[in-house]
Design an enzyme around this catalytic site. Sequence first.
Site, short mmCIF file in Angstrom:
data_model
loop_
_atom_site.label_atom_id
_atom_site.label_comp_id
_atom_site.label_asym_id
_atom_site.label_seq_id
_atom_site.Cartn_x
_atom_site.Cartn_y
_atom_site.Cartn_z
N SER A 128 9.99 23.99 81.28
CA SER A 128 11.00 23.85 80.24
C SER A 128 10.59 22.83 79.21
O SER A 128 9.92 21.84 79.51
CB SER A 128 12.36 23.44 80.83
OG SER A 128 13.30 23.30 79.77
N LYS A 183 14.53 26.56 87.84
CA LYS A 183 14.43 26.75 86.38
C LYS A 183 15.58 27.61 85.87
O LYS A 183 16.15 27.36 84.81
CB LYS A 183 13.08 27.38 86.01
CG LYS A 183 12.95 27.82 84.55
CD LYS A 183 12.91 26.64 83.61
CE LYS A 183 13.13 26.88 82.14
NZ LYS A 183 12.54 28.00 81.48
N ASN A 187 18.51 26.56 83.17
CA ASN A 187 18.93 27.29 81.97
C ASN A 187 20.42 27.60 81.98
O ASN A 187 21.07 27.56 80.93
CB ASN A 187 18.12 28.58 81.83
CG ASN A 187 16.69 28.31 81.38
OD1 ASN A 187 16.17 27.22 81.59
ND2 ASN A 187 16.06 29.29 80.78
N GLU A 190 22.03 24.58 80.90
CA GLU A 190 21.78 24.47 79.45
C GLU A 190 22.81 25.29 78.66
O GLU A 190 23.37 24.82 77.67
CB GLU A 190 20.35 24.96 79.20
CG GLU A 190 19.93 25.10 77.76
CD GLU A 190 18.54 25.77 77.66
OE1 GLU A 190 17.60 25.35 78.37
OE2 GLU A 190 18.41 26.73 76.88
P1 NDP Z 1 5.82 35.82 74.99
O1 NDP Z 1 6.87 35.85 76.00
O2 NDP Z 1 6.13 36.31 73.62
O3 NDP Z 1 4.55 36.64 75.55
C1 NDP Z 1 3.43 36.86 74.76
C2 NDP Z 1 2.17 36.79 75.60
O4 NDP Z 1 2.22 37.75 76.66
C3 NDP Z 1 0.94 37.12 74.77
O5 NDP Z 1 -0.12 36.33 75.21
C4 NDP Z 1 0.73 38.59 75.10
O6 NDP Z 1 -0.60 39.02 74.90
C5 NDP Z 1 1.06 38.59 76.56
N1 NDP Z 1 1.37 39.91 77.07
C6 NDP Z 1 2.49 40.64 76.85
N2 NDP Z 1 2.43 41.82 77.50
C7 NDP Z 1 1.23 41.84 78.14
C8 NDP Z 1 0.59 42.79 78.99
N3 NDP Z 1 1.19 43.94 79.31
N4 NDP Z 1 -0.63 42.47 79.47
C9 NDP Z 1 -1.21 41.31 79.16
N5 NDP Z 1 -0.65 40.38 78.37
C10 NDP Z 1 0.56 40.64 77.87
O7 NDP Z 1 5.16 34.36 74.84
P2 NDP Z 1 5.76 32.90 75.02
O8 NDP Z 1 4.60 32.01 74.83
O9 NDP Z 1 6.98 32.71 74.20
O10 NDP Z 1 6.23 32.86 76.54
C11 NDP Z 1 5.36 33.03 77.63
C12 NDP Z 1 6.17 32.96 78.91
O11 NDP Z 1 6.76 31.67 79.01
C13 NDP Z 1 7.32 33.96 78.97
O12 NDP Z 1 7.47 34.41 80.30
C14 NDP Z 1 8.51 33.15 78.56
O13 NDP Z 1 9.73 33.66 79.08
C15 NDP Z 1 8.17 31.80 79.16
N6 NDP Z 1 8.78 30.64 78.51
C16 NDP Z 1 8.93 30.59 77.16
C17 NDP Z 1 9.50 29.48 76.55
C18 NDP Z 1 9.63 29.41 75.07
O14 NDP Z 1 10.23 28.42 74.60
N7 NDP Z 1 9.11 30.36 74.31
C19 NDP Z 1 9.95 28.33 77.36
C20 NDP Z 1 9.68 28.45 78.75
C21 NDP Z 1 9.14 29.58 79.29
P3 NDP Z 1 -1.03 39.62 73.46
O15 NDP Z 1 -1.37 38.44 72.61
O16 NDP Z 1 -2.23 40.45 73.79
O17 NDP Z 1 0.12 40.43 72.93
#
Ligand code: NDP
Length: 477
Positions: A128, A183, A187, A190
């Site tokens: 987080s 976690k 949330n 939150e």
């Molecule tokens: P996203 O949730 O938008 O995920 C994007 C990433 O996932 C990219 O690297 C993408 O690769 C990859 N991806 C998606 N589908 C596939 C697939 N089928 N095979 C391989 N790779 C794939 O990114 P975030 O950085 O926002 O979040 C990452 C994780 O962290 C998520 O689970 C999210 O819920 C969690 N999280 C997010 C927070 C936030 O504030 N954003 C906070 C805490 C946790 P490509 O570049 O090739 O598309």
Amino acid sequence: TSAQIGVSGLAVMGRNLARNFARNGYTVALHNRTASRTHDLIKEFGHEGDFVPTESAEDFVAALERPRRLMIMVKAGAPTDAVIQEFARLLEPGDMIIDGGNAHFADTRRRERELRERGIHFVGTGVSGGEEGALHGPSIMPGGSTESYASLGPMLEKISAKAKDGAPCVTHVGPDGAGHFVKMVHNGIEYADMQLIGEAYQLLRDVAGRTPAQIAEIFRTWNTGRLDSYLIEITAEVLSHVDAATGAPFVDVVLDQAEQKGTGRWTVQIALDLGVPVSGIAEAVFARSLSGHAALREASRGLAGPRPAPMGEAEAAAFADRVEQALYASKIVSYTQGFHEIAAGSEEYGWHIDLGKVASIWRGGCIIRAAFLDRIRAAYDARADLPSLLSDKTFAQEIADAQDDWREVLVAATRQGVPAPGFAAALAYYDALRAERLPAALTQGQRDFFGAHTYRRTDRAGSYHTLWGGDRSEVEA
Ligand code: NDP
């Protein structure tokens, strides 16, 4: 050189976590499905530390020292399963896959079990703090085996946020899904915090007649006291922001339909399964969903409300102090409910979660970070088997001091027709818990009447049924 950690999934979160590891002196292998993200990271931030960019799963796995520590930061759900499958076939017993995404803890339990059979440690980890937290220090909630934490813990402690006393905001929460469960509840809490803050804002605006700029000042003052927290701080920032295009308060030009990604909803769904009353968190989730029902709201605009009764200046000023009391007391209740859910999950799944530790690692880095969490930790330090946060003497006394104002705020909200479901649910929870008798006795009577569901008596053991359709004598069931 071989990398001590690998990060696959280099969107906002993964990229910043990878940089955080590198800035702390670790050699970090990088991988992303779309290689351009890996190249971009190297181009922009390659100078920050030792990175090993790779373009295939094979090269990525080969770049890691053994036992391998491989962190995945990809979209939760099916993408996470796909990525796990892709890597697992290349790993050896003793290697670790750390999933830092927002996985459902039941998925984490399943993945942990499947990988354990192949000798691979699966470490479902709550992270987080958003994008900034990932870079400068998040709160980290790892589950998984004790063995994996021994290998991984020191690295996570390095990159995590530090509380004011210097303690790292990470601990081994418990086995398998424990980290993602905690976690999830984080949330949920939150959501409740944000809802309560929203209600405080709306009351100050509609009942006390304050402008967003004035309310921002009120929140700034609150932030110097016991409500000192990240969410109160950013609330003041949002409320004082003025829209450049119109010159209006920013909060007045934003569409009032709140969105959600699912962790709040999970918190409530799981609470229902576990039989834990998290009414404050549930109201927060429902409030977001109600806000999104645009057509329903439109169709209801003409419904009757109370006649407006504006407050005088002195009354309005006093009201702001009352709202602070109501907000604080309601906050105690939502944390009480959230910690109850963690305790219940821990009991159900045999996780042995240390609730004081959980409060401790939420003190920095995460969205609900607050001075308040030090107090919760102190409550559990004083008594690890505290039945409820409300049984802590300090919190009980604070609510006792706040309750008159809390009730007055709800009277004003009701009289003026301003919805305050979070404040109201919290007070109802408090009053129900302290009640000598609840109407549940009547509920049991009704159930016995229509369904012969039986009831227990206050004066002797056993289950009983009254012959409602007959002579109404009582029989032992
Ligand atoms: P996203 O949730 O938008 O995920 C994007 C990433 O996932 C990219 O690297 C993408 O690769 C990859 N991806 C998606 N589908 C596939 C697939 N089928 N095979 C391989 N790779 C794939 O990114 P975030 O950085 O926002 O979040 C990452 C994780 O962290 C998520 O689970 C999210 O819920 C969690 N999280 C997010 C927070 C936030 O504030 N954003 C906070 C805490 C946790 P490509 O570049 O090739 O598309």
